[in-house]
Enzyme design. Sequence first.
Site, PDB file in Angstrom:
ATOM      1  N   GLY A 119       0.809  -1.217   0.000  1.00  0.00           N
ATOM      2  CA  GLY A 119       0.000   0.000   0.000  1.00  0.00           C
ATOM      3  C   GLY A 119       0.837   1.258   0.000  1.00  0.00           C
ATOM      4  N   PRO A 132       2.339   4.920   1.014  1.00  0.00           N
ATOM      5  CA  PRO A 132       2.713   5.410   2.336  1.00  0.00           C
ATOM      6  C   PRO A 132       1.525   6.114   2.984  1.00  0.00           C
ATOM      7  CG  PRO A 132       4.302   6.135   0.668  1.00  0.00           C
ATOM      8  CD  PRO A 132       3.173   5.488  -0.054  1.00  0.00           C
ATOM      9  N   GLY A 133       1.388   5.931   4.266  1.00  0.00           N
ATOM     10  CA  GLY A 133       0.349   6.645   4.993  1.00  0.00           C
ATOM     11  C   GLY A 133      -1.006   5.984   4.983  1.00  0.00           C
ATOM     12  N   THR A 134      -1.103   4.784   4.433  1.00  0.00           N
ATOM     13  CA  THR A 134      -2.399   4.114   4.408  1.00  0.00           C
ATOM     14  C   THR A 134      -2.660   3.321   5.685  1.00  0.00           C
ATOM     15  OG1 THR A 134      -1.290   2.433   3.087  1.00  0.00           O
ATOM     16  CG2 THR A 134      -2.765   3.915   1.921  1.00  0.00           C
ATOM     17  N   GLY A 135      -1.697   3.318   6.593  1.00  0.00           N
ATOM     18  CA  GLY A 135      -1.950   2.687   7.889  1.00  0.00           C
ATOM     19  C   GLY A 135      -1.347   1.307   8.048  1.00  0.00           C
ATOM     20  N   LYS A 136      -0.310   0.994   7.271  1.00  0.00           N
ATOM     21  CA  LYS A 136       0.301  -0.332   7.364  1.00  0.00           C
ATOM     22  C   LYS A 136       0.987  -0.519   8.718  1.00  0.00           C
ATOM     23  CE  LYS A 136       2.674   0.356   3.552  1.00  0.00           C
ATOM     24  NZ  LYS A 136       2.086   1.668   3.177  1.00  0.00           N
ATOM     25  N   THR A 137       1.763   0.474   9.116  1.00  0.00           N
ATOM     26  CA  THR A 137       2.436   0.391  10.405  1.00  0.00           C
ATOM     27  C   THR A 137       1.403   0.337  11.525  1.00  0.00           C
ATOM     28  OG1 THR A 137       4.102   1.814   9.423  1.00  0.00           O
ATOM     29  CG2 THR A 137       4.273   1.415  11.771  1.00  0.00           C
ATOM     30  N   HIS A 165      -4.671  32.321 -17.349  1.00  0.00           N
ATOM     31  CA  HIS A 165      -4.225  30.935 -17.259  1.00  0.00           C
ATOM     32  C   HIS A 165      -5.258  30.085 -16.496  1.00  0.00           C
ATOM     33  CE1 HIS A 165      -0.969  27.822 -16.854  1.00  0.00           C
ATOM     34  NE2 HIS A 165      -1.754  27.457 -15.851  1.00  0.00           N
ATOM     35  N   GLU A 166      -5.638  30.544 -15.317  1.00  0.00           N
ATOM     36  CA  GLU A 166      -6.585  29.771 -14.499  1.00  0.00           C
ATOM     37  C   GLU A 166      -7.961  29.743 -15.153  1.00  0.00           C
ATOM     38  OE1 GLU A 166      -5.457  27.866 -12.318  1.00  0.00           O
ATOM     39  OE2 GLU A 166      -3.482  28.795 -12.174  1.00  0.00           O
TER      40      GLU A 166
END
Length: 606
Positions: free
Chosen positions: A215, A217-222, A436-437
């Site tokens: 997954g 980074p930051g998806t909650g694996k740890t 531009h925007e």
Amino acid sequence: MSSKNNNNNDKKQDKFLVTCLVIVAIVALIIASYFGYKMYNEKKEREVAYTELITDINENKIEKIKMTAGSSSITVTYKGSGEEEERQKTVLVPSLQAFMELVQDKVDKEGIKIELKQEGINPILKTSDTIFSMLPTILLVVLMVMIFKMQGLGGDSNGKVYGGEENKKTGVKFEDVAGLDEEKGELIEIVDFLKNPKAYLDMGAKIPKGILLYGKPGTGKTLIAKAIAGEAGVPFISMSGSEFIEMFAGLGASRVRKLFDKAKKMAPCIIFIDEIDAIGSRRTSSSGAESENNQTLNQLLVEMDGFASNETIIVLAATNRPEMLDKALLRPGRFDRQITIPAPDLNGREEILKLHSKNKKLADDVDFREFAGDTAGFTGAELANVLNEAAIIAAREKHEVITKADIENAVKKITVGLEKHNRVVSEKDKKLTAYHEAGHAVVSKFLQTQTDVKEVSIIPRGLAGGYTMYKTNEDKFYISRTELLEKMVALMGGRAAEKISLNEISTGASNDIEVATGIARDMLTIYGMSDTLGQISLKVDEPYELQMYGENIFNEVGNQVKLLIDNAYITAQKILIEHRDILDQVALALLEKETISEEEFQEFFK
Ligand code: ADP
Ligand code: ZN
């Protein structure tokens, strides 16, 4: 006082030494690269391609193969008369092991002589060259040792332990992990096993030794790994793959050994290896850092095979790049279970936002469902960050509670960067940005697949001079070809508007161009969306793998990318020329108000 002085002197001396060493190393590098270049030129005409060699071996043209352990360049002697030297050629092979697996049968059958040197010097090198070419390495090692010592980095960290004998808890529970219900369901048996291994072992049940979590980074694996340890009440020993990669050969492998030794003493426990791709990437070539890498990986494989399944150690590993992993890691008895941890869906995002707002004071009108809708694609870590930023903004603005606007601001800050109100912008730049925007916004309004514009602004944020925000109200797994093409048109709308209205183009479009180029390239090389190139994946690990598609493949991809972008630009121009009046109106409104809301923008199309 005097000790301070001494200290200063020491530091000065250290600095002086480092400077000297750096200079010497640079000089040595220059000398070495000169020799390297010379050798490369000499070698070049005698090199053959890998594929050619395989053919030659199969056609019995080879008499002898010389290999050196740890080097990916081999020397082959062709059959024939004349000096042996004359008949020798060098070939770069992806890995000695892979090469031998490929040709072993033929070698045995034809009696091709194999010479394997354990270690040593590339046979083509002359001694004088060797010394020179090794000089920078020696110096660099000395330099590193110096720096190493000075920073006191010599200590050997072999795994962070959460919860020792006295406190066997990470403190994290499954309820601290929002969403991911299926994944938690799949992991619950691991918890149960760790709690009560005997029941499983008596029953003869096999519990996986290793589980890979895939997954972003930051998806909650740890987090989920910690939760398993927390639920089971066992120690959690964690280490990151990058920590195993050491400057000095052998250290990585010894760290792996120590990590497992420690785990065996603490069992039942969880070992968590983050970024396992750093050690476990495919064993392709075997030079330098790579071979260090291989030793570490081999040690990991040995350890995984070494502990018995009744040892109640579960190894969890996380990676963002499953395709990079060495297949050996995935064999039975190793990481034979794989679980994908996806970025949260709408419900998941709402739950994560709720969970992370528990200890925060919120206004009554905050609707997490709505924010979950605005944050498609955000990971758990990013959502946690949104609420933290919102709290910071609320405190800075001296609000009593975190308001809806604070959270909106936090989302914007994270997606487009911080507002830069005090950046001085010239009138000319403002006008350019406005067009531009407006160009992006107006063009996307006329594209079927593009989501509605949520906000257009010429207030600088982060690095951007202005921004156009789109609504993200749908979680999608697949993106159609049309959608990708239209996305490119919307991206080119910015530059197209500059050109049409001011007859000038600017650097402001650099990011748009970068993104559009990336889309075009992926369409051709990953998604097989090109008529001319066909439905093949051109995503390869090594450029030589592309050789099978012919010499022209690079040209073709380049030309097709250019064609896709040119077409997108032309389409954007067409739309804007046709709706020039709206473009002007939107740009003028932007110059006046700086920011236009969704409703205000819709008004122009009534
Ligand atoms: P990874 O290991 O996948 O890179 P982490 O587990 O380190 O991600 O997640 C970082 C932080 O993001 C966590 O500490 C937590 O605060 C938050 N987070 C991520 N996913 C979730 C989730 N599903 N529920 C709650 N918080 C989450
Ligand atoms: Zn732009």
